[in-house]
Design a protein around this motif. Sequence first.
Motif, mmCIF file in Angstrom:
data_model
loop_
_atom_site.group_PDB
_atom_site.id
_atom_site.type_symbol
_atom_site.label_atom_id
_atom_site.label_comp_id
_atom_site.label_asym_id
_atom_site.label_seq_id
_atom_site.Cartn_x
_atom_site.Cartn_y
_atom_site.Cartn_z
ATOM 1 N N LEU A 169 0.815 -1.239 -0.037
ATOM 2 C CA LEU A 169 -0.079 -0.220 -0.135
ATOM 3 C C LEU A 169 1.016 1.346 0.010
ATOM 4 C CD1 LEU A 169 -2.898 0.931 0.169
ATOM 5 C CD2 LEU A 169 -2.602 1.025 2.963
ATOM 6 N N VAL A 170 1.912 1.159 0.639
ATOM 7 C CA VAL A 170 2.589 2.608 0.525
ATOM 8 C C VAL A 170 3.942 2.419 -0.352
ATOM 9 C CG1 VAL A 170 2.657 2.588 3.326
ATOM 10 C CG2 VAL A 170 4.435 1.393 2.522
ATOM 11 N N THR A 171 3.889 1.525 -1.072
ATOM 12 C CA THR A 171 4.911 1.535 -2.267
ATOM 13 C C THR A 171 4.070 1.350 -3.615
ATOM 14 O OG1 THR A 171 5.413 -0.858 -1.831
ATOM 15 C CG2 THR A 171 6.837 0.768 -0.933
ATOM 16 N N PRO A 172 3.151 2.070 -3.816
ATOM 17 C CA PRO A 172 2.455 1.834 -5.094
ATOM 18 C C PRO A 172 3.395 2.123 -6.372
ATOM 19 C CG PRO A 172 1.990 3.891 -4.176
ATOM 20 C CD PRO A 172 2.738 3.276 -3.112
ATOM 21 N N PHE A 173 4.376 2.620 -6.200
ATOM 22 C CA PHE A 173 5.465 3.335 -7.237
ATOM 23 C C PHE A 173 6.052 2.030 -7.906
ATOM 24 C CE2 PHE A 173 7.174 4.121 -2.923
ATOM 25 C CZ PHE A 173 8.350 3.476 -3.062
ATOM 26 N N ALA A 174 6.028 0.940 -7.028
ATOM 27 C CA ALA A 174 6.845 -0.281 -7.385
ATOM 28 C C ALA A 174 6.129 -1.388 -8.074
ATOM 29 C CB ALA A 174 7.765 -0.756 -5.978
ATOM 30 N N ASP A 175 4.817 -0.913 -8.265
ATOM 31 C CA ASP A 175 4.060 -2.107 -8.944
ATOM 32 C C ASP A 175 4.547 -2.665 -10.204
ATOM 33 O OD1 ASP A 175 2.000 -1.792 -6.873
ATOM 34 O OD2 ASP A 175 0.807 -0.666 -7.669
ATOM 35 N N ASP A 176 5.257 -1.530 -11.186
ATOM 36 C CA ASP A 176 5.457 -1.847 -12.372
ATOM 37 C C ASP A 176 7.208 -2.311 -12.463
ATOM 38 O OD1 ASP A 176 3.006 -1.147 -13.576
ATOM 39 O OD2 ASP A 176 3.617 0.854 -13.658
ATOM 40 N N TRP A 177 7.760 -2.490 -11.284
ATOM 41 C CA TRP A 177 9.107 -2.768 -11.295
ATOM 42 C C TRP A 177 8.996 -4.315 -11.304
ATOM 43 C CZ3 TRP A 177 11.856 0.221 -6.551
ATOM 44 C CH2 TRP A 177 11.739 1.605 -6.713
ATOM 45 N N SER A 178 10.482 -4.744 -11.655
ATOM 46 C CA SER A 178 10.536 -6.185 -11.836
ATOM 47 C C SER A 178 10.540 -6.691 -10.536
ATOM 48 C CB SER A 178 12.200 -6.435 -12.431
ATOM 49 O OG SER A 178 13.130 -5.904 -11.441
ATOM 50 N N GLY A 179 10.134 -8.009 -10.592
ATOM 51 C CA GLY A 179 9.982 -8.845 -9.498
ATOM 52 C C GLY A 179 10.981 -8.690 -8.228
ATOM 53 N N ALA A 180 12.264 -8.967 -8.607
ATOM 54 C CA ALA A 180 13.463 -8.802 -7.462
ATOM 55 C C ALA A 180 13.219 -7.228 -6.860
ATOM 56 C CB ALA A 180 14.785 -9.166 -8.029
ATOM 57 N N TRP A 181 13.285 -6.271 -7.706
ATOM 58 C CA TRP A 181 13.262 -5.003 -7.107
ATOM 59 C C TRP A 181 11.970 -4.630 -6.401
ATOM 60 C CZ3 TRP A 181 17.689 -2.660 -6.275
ATOM 61 C CH2 TRP A 181 18.838 -2.998 -7.336
ATOM 62 N N ARG A 182 11.120 -5.022 -6.667
ATOM 63 C CA ARG A 182 9.689 -4.835 -6.300
ATOM 64 C C ARG A 182 9.742 -5.412 -4.737
ATOM 65 N NH1 ARG A 182 6.507 -6.273 -9.855
ATOM 66 N NH2 ARG A 182 6.179 -8.431 -8.983
ATOM 67 N N SER A 183 10.071 -6.699 -4.715
ATOM 68 C CA SER A 183 10.243 -7.521 -3.453
ATOM 69 C C SER A 183 11.202 -7.021 -2.647
ATOM 70 C CB SER A 183 10.528 -8.888 -3.668
ATOM 71 O OG SER A 183 9.752 -9.700 -4.692
ATOM 72 N N LEU A 184 12.351 -6.439 -3.136
ATOM 73 C CA LEU A 184 13.410 -5.999 -2.089
ATOM 74 C C LEU A 184 12.753 -4.510 -1.579
ATOM 75 C CD1 LEU A 184 16.371 -5.655 -0.977
ATOM 76 C CD2 LEU A 184 17.066 -4.392 -3.026
ATOM 77 N N ILE A 185 12.206 -3.588 -2.334
ATOM 78 C CA ILE A 185 11.528 -2.344 -1.710
ATOM 79 C C ILE A 185 10.683 -2.504 -0.644
ATOM 80 C CG2 ILE A 185 9.985 -1.867 -3.433
ATOM 81 C CD1 ILE A 185 12.470 0.655 -1.829
ATOM 82 N N ARG A 186 9.744 -3.743 -0.871
ATOM 83 C CA ARG A 186 8.553 -3.907 -0.013
ATOM 84 C C ARG A 186 9.196 -4.642 1.123
ATOM 85 N NH1 ARG A 186 3.835 -4.766 -4.875
ATOM 86 N NH2 ARG A 186 3.594 -2.446 -4.994
ATOM 87 N N VAL A 187 10.386 -5.473 1.093
ATOM 88 C CA VAL A 187 10.871 -5.746 2.343
ATOM 89 C C VAL A 187 11.346 -4.809 3.093
ATOM 90 C CG1 VAL A 187 12.687 -7.188 3.479
ATOM 91 C CG2 VAL A 187 11.300 -8.211 1.539
ATOM 92 N N ILE A 188 11.884 -3.908 2.510
ATOM 93 C CA ILE A 188 12.285 -2.644 3.260
ATOM 94 C C ILE A 188 11.195 -1.790 3.945
ATOM 95 C CG2 ILE A 188 13.542 -0.325 2.969
ATOM 96 C CD1 ILE A 188 15.446 -1.821 0.896
ATOM 97 N N ALA A 189 10.328 -1.602 3.022
ATOM 98 C CA ALA A 189 8.947 -0.955 3.348
ATOM 99 C C ALA A 189 8.344 -1.745 4.728
ATOM 100 C CB ALA A 189 8.077 -0.757 2.450
#
Length: 272
Positions: free
Chosen positions: A78-98
């Motif tokens: 919910l707090v990282t909507p900007f990562a929705d279109d990122w590649s799977g690895a980067w999206r997972s990384l930013i959401r783990v950090i979030a």
Amino acid sequence: MPEVTTLFGVDVTSIARPVTGVVGRFFSGVGLLLRGIGLYVRSPGLMLLGVVPALISGALYVAAFVALAYFVDDLAALVTPFADDWSGAWRSLIRVIAGLAIVGLAGLLGVLTFTAVTLIIGDPFYETISERVEDRLGGTPGAVEVPFWASLRRSIVDSLRLVAISALVGVPLFAAGFIPVVGQTVIPVIGAAVGGWFLALELTGAPFYRRGLGLGERRSLLRADRPTTLGFGVAVFVCFLIPLGAVLIMPAAIAGATLLARRSLGQSIEET
């Protein structure tokens, strides 16, 4: 002759005595918590008084954190909507950090609000603990009679004010938690210092109220020896992060906070 307070064979009375130097004063504040623990474990009556409100608050907060753990992935998305279109690895990384940042912010706010909620639930219990500690130290100079409901109302108002301020501070810390490296090293240290300061302000409420002193006077007096205040508050903060630490340490923290308040007022913290 003043009684020596020991904890696991260590003389914590000498640890808590005033010292010079910022680092020394910080650890002197830590010593006040250790001495509070010593006073608490040597007094079965205080232990019985202190455990009930902390257990009630503990059960409420455990339930809240279980719910947070269950929904943390959804909140991170919910707090990282900007990562929705990122590649799977980067999206997972930013959401783990979030997710870690959300848990960290919840932990900081949980520690601070736990204290406020537990103090409200256990106000009569903790007031009695603080009074008994002061009686062992020679009584309360300048004590004033404060009606129970007036004391409870002022305690609630001050606690809500402190929680609101700590939440305002916690939001920038939450945002800074996204900064690589700094967010996982420097920010937790800052969070512990901020959390420790607000915990010290909250926990010393009872002895200051007993003398007719409100939040403004409390803040000024504790600020006058900030290293000692931070040493005590950070030590409590770290203990509260340990599972069940807040439940077990809260009454001892009240005892230590009474010692901190007396020291800030220039009154004896030696047992008579």
